[in-house]
Motif scaffolding. Structure first.
Motif, PDB file in Angstrom:
ATOM      1  N   LEU A 253       0.864  -1.177   0.000  1.00  0.00           N
ATOM      2  CA  LEU A 253       0.000   0.000   0.000  1.00  0.00           C
ATOM      3  C   LEU A 253       0.902   1.228   0.000  1.00  0.00           C
ATOM      4  CD1 LEU A 253      -3.101   1.030   0.656  1.00  0.00           C
ATOM      5  CD2 LEU A 253      -1.917   1.767   2.724  1.00  0.00           C
ATOM      6  N   ILE A 254       0.644   2.138  -0.923  1.00  0.00           N
ATOM      7  CA  ILE A 254       1.413   3.383  -0.982  1.00  0.00           C
ATOM      8  C   ILE A 254       0.464   4.529  -0.660  1.00  0.00           C
ATOM      9  CG2 ILE A 254       2.850   4.888  -2.396  1.00  0.00           C
ATOM     10  CD1 ILE A 254       3.549   2.415  -4.094  1.00  0.00           C
ATOM     11  N   CYS A 255       0.844   5.313   0.338  1.00  0.00           N
ATOM     12  CA  CYS A 255       0.037   6.448   0.787  1.00  0.00           C
ATOM     13  C   CYS A 255       0.879   7.718   0.588  1.00  0.00           C
ATOM     14  CB  CYS A 255      -0.347   6.233   2.246  1.00  0.00           C
ATOM     15  SG  CYS A 255      -1.610   7.336   2.831  1.00  0.00           S
ATOM     16  N   PRO A 256       0.716   8.380  -0.583  1.00  0.00           N
ATOM     17  CA  PRO A 256       1.610   9.473  -0.960  1.00  0.00           C
ATOM     18  C   PRO A 256       1.046  10.869  -0.747  1.00  0.00           C
ATOM     19  CG  PRO A 256       0.458   8.731  -2.873  1.00  0.00           C
ATOM     20  CD  PRO A 256      -0.088   7.944  -1.713  1.00  0.00           C
ATOM     21  N   SER A 257       0.613  11.196   0.429  1.00  0.00           N
ATOM     22  CA  SER A 257       0.036  12.518   0.647  1.00  0.00           C
ATOM     23  C   SER A 257       1.103  13.613   0.515  1.00  0.00           C
ATOM     24  CB  SER A 257      -0.592  12.598   2.036  1.00  0.00           C
ATOM     25  OG  SER A 257      -1.179  13.854   2.218  1.00  0.00           O
ATOM     26  N   VAL A 258       0.728  14.701  -0.144  1.00  0.00           N
ATOM     27  CA  VAL A 258       1.652  15.837  -0.252  1.00  0.00           C
ATOM     28  C   VAL A 258       1.330  16.890   0.799  1.00  0.00           C
ATOM     29  CG1 VAL A 258       2.198  15.500  -2.684  1.00  0.00           C
ATOM     30  CG2 VAL A 258       0.254  16.933  -2.055  1.00  0.00           C
ATOM     31  N   TRP A 259       0.180  16.740   1.499  1.00  0.00           N
ATOM     32  CA  TRP A 259      -0.231  17.666   2.547  1.00  0.00           C
ATOM     33  C   TRP A 259      -0.122  16.970   3.882  1.00  0.00           C
ATOM     34  CZ3 TRP A 259      -0.401  22.234   0.546  1.00  0.00           C
ATOM     35  CH2 TRP A 259      -0.794  22.406  -0.760  1.00  0.00           C
ATOM     36  N   TYR A 260       0.119  17.731   4.929  1.00  0.00           N
ATOM     37  CA  TYR A 260       0.150  17.148   6.260  1.00  0.00           C
ATOM     38  C   TYR A 260      -1.243  16.641   6.614  1.00  0.00           C
ATOM     39  CZ  TYR A 260       4.850  18.790   6.959  1.00  0.00           C
ATOM     40  OH  TYR A 260       6.192  18.971   6.844  1.00  0.00           O
ATOM     41  N   GLU A 261      -1.287  15.434   7.152  1.00  0.00           N
ATOM     42  CA  GLU A 261      -2.551  14.793   7.492  1.00  0.00           C
ATOM     43  C   GLU A 261      -2.564  14.387   8.951  1.00  0.00           C
ATOM     44  OE1 GLU A 261      -3.216  11.318   5.170  1.00  0.00           O
ATOM     45  OE2 GLU A 261      -3.101  12.381   3.275  1.00  0.00           O
ATOM     46  N   THR A 262      -3.761  14.317   9.497  1.00  0.00           N
ATOM     47  CA  THR A 262      -3.905  13.714  10.815  1.00  0.00           C
ATOM     48  C   THR A 262      -3.851  12.204  10.619  1.00  0.00           C
ATOM     49  OG1 THR A 262      -6.303  13.708  10.571  1.00  0.00           O
ATOM     50  CG2 THR A 262      -5.308  15.616  11.685  1.00  0.00           C
ATOM     51  N   PHE A 263      -4.052  11.470  11.675  1.00  0.00           N
ATOM     52  CA  PHE A 263      -3.970  10.023  11.601  1.00  0.00           C
ATOM     53  C   PHE A 263      -5.166   9.473  10.844  1.00  0.00           C
ATOM     54  CE2 PHE A 263      -4.308   5.689  12.925  1.00  0.00           C
ATOM     55  CZ  PHE A 263      -2.999   5.285  13.075  1.00  0.00           C
ATOM     56  N   GLY A 264      -4.915   8.838   9.703  1.00  0.00           N
ATOM     57  CA  GLY A 264      -5.972   8.194   8.934  1.00  0.00           C
ATOM     58  C   GLY A 264      -5.908   6.687   9.147  1.00  0.00           C
ATOM     59  N   TYR A 265      -6.971   6.003   8.804  1.00  0.00           N
ATOM     60  CA  TYR A 265      -7.025   4.570   9.076  1.00  0.00           C
ATOM     61  C   TYR A 265      -6.551   3.684   7.929  1.00  0.00           C
ATOM     62  CZ  TYR A 265      -9.369   5.654  13.387  1.00  0.00           C
ATOM     63  OH  TYR A 265      -9.644   6.126  14.633  1.00  0.00           O
ATOM     64  N   THR A 266      -6.316   4.222   6.756  1.00  0.00           N
ATOM     65  CA  THR A 266      -5.924   3.402   5.615  1.00  0.00           C
ATOM     66  C   THR A 266      -4.640   2.623   5.898  1.00  0.00           C
ATOM     67  OG1 THR A 266      -6.940   5.009   4.137  1.00  0.00           O
ATOM     68  CG2 THR A 266      -5.438   3.427   3.141  1.00  0.00           C
TER      69      THR A 266
END
Length: 144
Positions: free
Chosen positions: A52-65
């Protein structure tokens, strides 16, 4: 970021497939497009997922993916802006900083490393507990 990195790898001759569960605006030959899925399908989807690749470019809170992937034994690559990066043991995935870093990690991955990460995930003690997280947040808010 992910599409740009994978487009470059594909053009360099690397062969792979990417399962996408939405309709992207720009398609690439390595993409397998699926519609939205229901939570009941998640186990079957994760059983077919190598990484699984989770490539967010923005700061995120804790997600469940990321947590869901780990709960099914799926190794993860996450950008350093993803909140869940804090729970990934070093031997269960990697954290990347930008497109070039992501490309280099993907290029260096071997099947044996993915299998090792999968085995490590099944043995790992992931440092996440919803009850403790809520209690910690409540204590933090009460201090203010």
């Amino acid at each position: 970021m992910l599409k740009a990195a994978l487009d470059e790898l594909w053009n360099e001759g690397y062969k792979f497939s990417l399962n996408v569960y939405f309709t992207p605006t720009e398609l690439s030959p390595y993409m397998n497009i699926h519609g939205r899925y229901s939570y009941d399908e998640l186990e079957a989807i994760m059983d077919e997922t190598d990484l699984l690749i989770c490539p967010s470019v923005w700061y995120e809170t804790f997600g469940y993916t990321v947590l869901e992937a780990l709960s099914f034994g799926v190794p993860v690559l996450v950008s350093d802006t993803v909140g869940a990066k804090d729970i990934i043991p070093d031997d269960c995935g990697k954290i990347f900083t930008d497109k070039e870093d992501l490309k280099n990690i993907i290029k260096s991955l071997k099947t044996s490393e993915l299998l090792s990460w999968n085995e490590n995930i099944t043995k790992a003690k992931i440092a996440f507990d919803v009850k403790n997280m809520v209690e910690s947040l409540m204590n933090l808010y009460m201090e203010r």
